[in-house]
Scaffold this motif. Structure first.
Motif, short mmCIF file in Angstrom:
data_model
loop_
_atom_site.label_atom_id
_atom_site.label_comp_id
_atom_site.label_asym_id
_atom_site.label_seq_id
_atom_site.Cartn_x
_atom_site.Cartn_y
_atom_site.Cartn_z
N UNK A 1 41.31 33.80 56.69
CA UNK A 1 39.93 34.06 56.28
C UNK A 1 39.97 34.23 54.77
N UNK A 2 39.22 34.83 54.39
CA UNK A 2 39.08 35.17 52.79
C UNK A 2 39.96 36.32 52.35
N UNK A 3 40.80 35.98 51.27
CA UNK A 3 41.98 36.70 51.05
C UNK A 3 41.42 37.34 49.34
N UNK A 4 41.30 36.78 48.23
CA UNK A 4 41.13 37.35 47.19
C UNK A 4 40.13 36.71 46.50
N UNK A 5 39.42 37.28 45.37
CA UNK A 5 38.55 36.72 44.62
C UNK A 5 38.54 37.27 43.03
N UNK A 6 38.69 36.38 41.97
CA UNK A 6 38.67 36.96 40.74
C UNK A 6 37.56 36.15 40.01
N UNK A 7 36.84 36.83 38.96
CA UNK A 7 35.63 36.40 38.22
C UNK A 7 35.73 37.15 36.91
N UNK A 8 35.11 36.58 35.87
CA UNK A 8 34.74 37.12 34.61
C UNK A 8 33.12 37.42 34.62
N UNK A 9 32.80 38.55 33.99
CA UNK A 9 31.38 38.80 33.70
C UNK A 9 31.10 39.52 32.51
N UNK A 10 30.41 38.91 31.83
CA UNK A 10 30.22 38.97 30.29
C UNK A 10 29.38 40.35 29.96
N UNK A 11 30.05 41.43 29.98
CA UNK A 11 29.31 42.79 29.83
C UNK A 11 30.13 43.39 28.61
N UNK A 12 29.22 44.33 28.12
CA UNK A 12 29.87 45.24 27.10
C UNK A 12 30.79 46.46 28.07
N UNK A 13 32.15 46.82 27.38
CA UNK A 13 33.06 47.67 27.77
C UNK A 13 32.18 48.89 28.49
#
Length: 108
Positions: free
Chosen positions: A40-52
């Motif tokens: 089943x599900x192993x890993x996920x990566x994503x970007x989100x455009x937020x200030x630090x």
């Protein structure tokens, strides 16, 4: 027509909080998830455009991350500690990977 995938986080079962769709916080991009068969599900990566310096409960480690394709859940896991930057990098560990943390025992 291109597929539209949505991701949201919600607190683990029994914890207080609400479901938050990540695209309501900021622009999301580069959503990539991995599955293993079987497992089943192993890993996920994503970007989100937020200030630090941004802060929100939806980005707390340990929240449940779900990816939807329309109304179908296609990936479920647990949010790891996000990497602040421009953009933020979100990683999550899938339920298939989390299963290795538990031991199954027979009743006998």
């Amino acid at each position: 027509m291109a597929r539209q995938f949505l991701a949201y986080t919600e607190p683990p079962a029994g914890a207080a909080g609400t479901r938050v769709y990540l695209d309501t916080l900021a622009f999301t991009a580069n959503l990539i998830w991995r599955h293993a068969y079987p497992g089943g599900p192993m890993s996920l990566d994503m970007d989100i455009d937020l200030p630090p310096e941004f802060s929100h409960d939806a980005l707390l480690p340990g929240r449940v991350v779900t990816v939807l394709n329309g109304a179908e859940k296609v990936w479920v896991g647990r949010l790891d500690n996000p990497t602040r930057g421009n953009p933020w990098k979100l990683q999550a560990t899938g339920l298939g990977s989390l299963a290795t943390s538990f031991r199954a025992t027979a009743a006998s």
